[in-house]
Design an enzyme around this catalytic site. Structure first.
Site: not given
Length: 349
Positions: A198, A256-257, A282, A287, A306-307
């Site tokens: 990062d 999950c991003a 996710d 979608e 996507h939860i």
């Protein structure tokens, strides 16, 4: 003088949650609160006018905003057309991590302050990331599916089919914001060797938890890689065929991003070839997932719709964050999280 507020919720953050939080934040200030419910998530969000990830329609929002000075919402759209028909609107609070449902340029031109709710779902998303990471690392997806079909496969105990432990394993996190840093702390506590890529993280933020490395080093050394970066022009498709090939064979990949960070066809190829032993996703490029998606049949993959950012606590946190901005507005204070500071006469950070 009474301030009229629109609490535009949905089936996740109910209008009453917004309304109750606003009344609490307002204290003794006189309010009239109207409630409106949009259909998300029963109906997927999408583009409305020129904005994305919004729910409802421009006409519905225009009608609801008549005579309204303040709006709190999660997915309610704010477009140029809506603004042109809402001359009384002064403050628009979206309880999202970013104002993706707002035309910021138009809001600024119309003198409407836009606030948002950063970090509202950081804990929920971090916990869900760990859920998928652990499930993918231990093959939970395929073993669960087999058992549901009545198939008991003892060969999952074979050395080549066994999963991997977190303790002693090198885990690479691409991104170290509110979510990535929470994941890192938990993994470090479990005994993992955590690497981070990062370019924006302060070195002292990693002390005792993780080590900053280049993306190339992270990929080549990490048996598990989890994505936590924002989507920008630089990060779109940042993990593709070459990056997955650089990971150790039999690795695990988690996202999950945002779906735009990853080449999913390359991930499916890697799962089918064994380059990836498992994956947890996710978020997706499209979608809901189309019926013919390769992800639905790829081996070793654990999928959720996507939860990651959804928990009962998130609904309350988001409502309180948005309502707190209403309280500041009523007291004449500067907003804490303003997306268009130009409307306040301040330069954009």
């Amino acid at each position: 003088m009474t301030t009229t507020v629109l609490a535009a919720g949905n089936h996740f953050i109910h209008p009453k949650l917004f309304a109750d939080a606003v009344r609490e934040a307002a204290g003794d200030a006189p309010l009239t609160v109207r409630e409106l419910r949009f259909p998300w998530p029963h109906t997927p969000f999408g583009p409305v006018g020129e904005v994305v990830e919004a729910s409802g329609s421009e006409d519905e929002m225009i009608d609801a905003l008549r005579g309204v000075e303040v709006c709190v919402t999660e997915h309610g759209p704010l477009t140029e057309r809506i603004l042109a028909h809402s001359p009384d609107l002064k403050l628009f609070c979206t309880s999202r991590g970013g104002p993706v449902n707002v035309n910021l340029e138009a809001a600024t031109a119309h003198g409407v302050t836009v606030c948002y709710a950063p970090g509202r779902n950081a804990t929920a998303t971090a916990e869900h990331t760990l859920t998928l990471l652990l499930a993918a690392a231990r093959g939970v997806g395929d073993t669960h599916t087999d058992l549901r079909k009545g198939v008991w496969r003892g060969d999952y105990y074979d050395y080549d089919n066994c999963g991997i432990e977190i303790e002693g394993t090198t885990v690479g996190l691409v991104g170290y914001g509110a979510i990535g840093s929470r994941v890192a702390r938990t993994l470090a506590a479990m005994g993992a060797h955590v690497l981070v890529h990062d370019p924006y993280v302060a070195p002292d933020a990693l002390t005792g938890i993780a080590r900053q490395v280049t993306l190339d080093e992270l990929l080549s050394r990490s048996r598990i890689v989890s994505l936590h970066a924002r989507v920008t022009e630089e990060t779109k498709g940042m993990i593709g065929r070459d990056q997955i090939a650089a990971m150790p064979r039999g690795s695990v990949l988690v996202n999950c991003a945002r779906g735009a960070l990853l080449d999913y066809d390359a991930a499916c190829d890697a799962l089918e070839s064994g380059q990836l032993a498992g994956a947890g996703f996710d978020v997706f490029p499209e979608e809901p997932l189309p019926a013919g998606s390769r992800l639905l049949t790829a081996p070793g993959v654990v999928l959720t719709p996507h939860i990651a950012g959804g928990s009962q606590q998130v609904a309350h946190k988001a409502a309180r964050l948005a309502a707190a901005e209403v309280g500041r507005y009523l007291r004449g204070e500067r907003p804490a999280h303003c997306a268009n500071p130009g409307v306040l006469g301040e330069p954009k950070p």
